[in-house]
Scaffold this active site. Sequence first.
Site, mmCIF file in Angstrom:
data_model
loop_
_atom_site.group_PDB
_atom_site.id
_atom_site.type_symbol
_atom_site.label_atom_id
_atom_site.label_comp_id
_atom_site.label_asym_id
_atom_site.label_seq_id
_atom_site.Cartn_x
_atom_site.Cartn_y
_atom_site.Cartn_z
ATOM 1 N N CYS A 178 0.923 -1.238 -0.047
ATOM 2 C CA CYS A 178 0.104 -0.050 -0.065
ATOM 3 C C CYS A 178 0.806 1.295 -0.260
ATOM 4 C CB CYS A 178 -0.750 -0.228 1.336
ATOM 5 S SG CYS A 178 -2.010 -1.426 1.390
ATOM 6 N N HIS B 255 -3.012 7.094 2.179
ATOM 7 C CA HIS B 255 -3.600 5.774 1.691
ATOM 8 C C HIS B 255 -4.980 5.454 2.270
ATOM 9 C CE1 HIS B 255 -3.886 1.487 0.694
ATOM 10 N NE2 HIS B 255 -3.857 1.338 1.862
ATOM 11 N N ASN C 252 -9.969 -0.191 -0.524
ATOM 12 C CA ASN C 252 -8.534 -0.189 -0.435
ATOM 13 C C ASN C 252 -8.046 -0.610 -1.627
ATOM 14 O OD1 ASN C 252 -5.782 -0.395 -0.010
ATOM 15 N ND2 ASN C 252 -6.164 -1.347 2.316
HETATM 16 N N1 ACO Z 1 -19.259 -7.947 8.222
HETATM 17 C C1 ACO Z 1 -19.848 -8.172 9.530
HETATM 18 N N2 ACO Z 1 -19.191 -8.845 10.501
HETATM 19 C C2 ACO Z 1 -17.709 -8.740 10.083
HETATM 20 C C3 ACO Z 1 -17.192 -8.308 9.073
HETATM 21 C C4 ACO Z 1 -18.199 -8.158 7.904
HETATM 22 N N3 ACO Z 1 -17.566 -7.886 6.825
HETATM 23 N N4 ACO Z 1 -15.842 -8.704 9.015
HETATM 24 C C5 ACO Z 1 -15.571 -8.901 10.518
HETATM 25 N N5 ACO Z 1 -16.875 -9.080 11.013
HETATM 26 C C6 ACO Z 1 -16.933 -9.325 12.479
HETATM 27 C C7 ACO Z 1 -16.104 -10.164 12.930
HETATM 28 O O1 ACO Z 1 -15.997 -11.713 12.753
HETATM 29 C C8 ACO Z 1 -15.994 -9.678 14.515
HETATM 30 O O2 ACO Z 1 -16.882 -10.719 15.107
HETATM 31 P P1 ACO Z 1 -16.882 -11.185 16.498
HETATM 32 O O3 ACO Z 1 -16.910 -10.173 17.568
HETATM 33 O O4 ACO Z 1 -18.356 -12.011 16.672
HETATM 34 O O5 ACO Z 1 -15.693 -12.102 16.568
HETATM 35 C C9 ACO Z 1 -16.515 -8.433 14.487
HETATM 36 O O6 ACO Z 1 -17.080 -8.152 13.452
HETATM 37 C C10 ACO Z 1 -15.589 -7.188 15.013
HETATM 38 O O7 ACO Z 1 -14.323 -7.526 14.009
HETATM 39 P P2 ACO Z 1 -13.078 -6.843 14.145
HETATM 40 O O8 ACO Z 1 -11.817 -7.399 13.633
HETATM 41 O O9 ACO Z 1 -12.699 -6.410 15.695
HETATM 42 O O10 ACO Z 1 -13.593 -5.292 13.601
HETATM 43 P P3 ACO Z 1 -12.752 -4.057 13.568
HETATM 44 O O11 ACO Z 1 -13.770 -2.977 13.946
HETATM 45 O O12 ACO Z 1 -11.426 -4.350 13.844
HETATM 46 O O13 ACO Z 1 -12.740 -3.764 11.792
HETATM 47 C C11 ACO Z 1 -11.071 -3.960 9.969
HETATM 48 C C12 ACO Z 1 -12.119 -4.867 11.061
HETATM 49 C C13 ACO Z 1 -12.253 -3.035 9.203
HETATM 50 C C14 ACO Z 1 -10.537 -5.134 8.907
HETATM 51 C C15 ACO Z 1 -10.386 -3.216 10.682
HETATM 52 O O14 ACO Z 1 -9.654 -3.716 11.710
HETATM 53 C C16 ACO Z 1 -9.253 -2.429 9.749
HETATM 54 O O15 ACO Z 1 -9.648 -1.700 8.870
HETATM 55 N N6 ACO Z 1 -8.053 -2.631 9.783
HETATM 56 C C17 ACO Z 1 -6.784 -2.359 8.843
HETATM 57 C C18 ACO Z 1 -6.629 -3.176 8.190
HETATM 58 C C19 ACO Z 1 -6.486 -2.833 6.638
HETATM 59 O O16 ACO Z 1 -6.553 -1.525 6.398
HETATM 60 N N7 ACO Z 1 -5.685 -3.337 5.891
HETATM 61 C C20 ACO Z 1 -5.484 -3.210 4.667
HETATM 62 C C21 ACO Z 1 -3.785 -3.280 4.271
HETATM 63 S S1 ACO Z 1 -2.965 -2.411 5.486
HETATM 64 C C22 ACO Z 1 -3.307 -0.921 5.042
HETATM 65 O O17 ACO Z 1 -3.655 -0.656 3.779
HETATM 66 C C23 ACO Z 1 -3.345 0.020 6.092
#
Ligand code: ACO
Length: 325
Positions: free
Chosen positions: A113, A252, A282
């Site tokens: 990224c 980003h 993304n």
């Molecule tokens: N729909 C519904 N529920 C979902 C989904 C979905 N698409 N995805 C996950 N969940 C659920 C999980 O299973 C979890 O359920 P549980 O509590 O019963 O186990 C719950 O939602 C919460 O999940 P978390 O992972 O804690 O959610 P969070 O608020 O952290 O959001 C996310 C997840 C959006 C992936 C976030 O962590 C994020 O954006 N992280 C950055 C990752 C990123 O951007 N990566 C890309 C490359 S690196 C970069 O570019 C920066």
Amino acid sequence: MKKVGIIGVGAYLPAKVLSNADLEKMVDTSDEWITTRTGIKERRLVGPNEAASDLAIKAAQQALKDARLEAKDLDLIIVASVTPDMQFPSVACILQNGLGAKSAICFDISAACAGFVYAVIIARQFIAMGSCKNALIVGSEVLSSVTDWQDRNTCVLFGDGAGAAVLAPVKSGGIISGYLGSDGSKVGLLFIPGGGSRQPATHQSIDSRQHYLKMEGNELFKLAVKIMSQAAQVALKQAGLECSDVDLVIPHQANIRILMAVAKKLGLPKEKIYLNIEKYGNMSSASTAVALCEAVREGRIKKGNVVLLDAFGAGLVWGACVIKW
Ligand code: ACO
């Protein structure tokens, strides 16, 4: 050392739109969850037979036109991509042929990224040292090709697209600082296990979905906030500027909550953070490139403005640079 600036920008987004409502039919998710957790409403997907170089060519042609240059004027092409057409040769060579840029040195970089910011800083070095004059840099990704469409944790986040920029010597302003960093101890937070020399394709690797992206979202979220804030501060310090001097941040686009947290840490109002994540999700290396192009086209960046590019991604890798437009 010559001063180097961005003299043209371009972007290409494939036509197909995948909305959150469409995803609701594919995995157990909801528009409400995706919107509140990420800020994403829809993303673009390539059509059949469309690969990273096809997107790159269209974005590059626009950037060349904007820079009032022809392909033959280019002496350097760098493509940042984690989803190249093939393992080799490089997307940059395929792009060179497609454009007819016969005089260009061509290579790809793998900086996830942060790839576009890495490319800005690498191209700047070539031009500043006098070894090249006109450089084309492109971030082009077909993340849909490595997305596990059965994994709701990741498939809602990513999209396809390409952004490009032309760099050349400028009389004043230009890129006034550039900071890059890496931390290889966190490889396991975001990676594709299969398809490389560690785990070549086998029936078993395909059946066990090893060729799709794997991610520890929570951990990355925290690191992204911390590292993007620090990178911005280092690049600004190198430029001899304060956060308050910045007219627009082009970050980003990984998650709106990451970007709002970075804005808060830097003490910047949210209006100074350019956002297009709602439309595209993304797009890894393409995100910063497309955002820069759209910000210029929308008139959000004007001559004399101080622009901060800030990116973070798998590796880990990160980079920030300050540009006087
Ligand atoms: N729909 C519904 N529920 C979902 C989904 C979905 N698409 N995805 C996950 N969940 C659920 C999980 O299973 C979890 O359920 P549980 O509590 O019963 O186990 C719950 O939602 C919460 O999940 P978390 O992972 O804690 O959610 P969070 O608020 O952290 O959001 C996310 C997840 C959006 C992936 C976030 O962590 C994020 O954006 N992280 C950055 C990752 C990123 O951007 N990566 C890309 C490359 S690196 C970069 O570019 C920066």
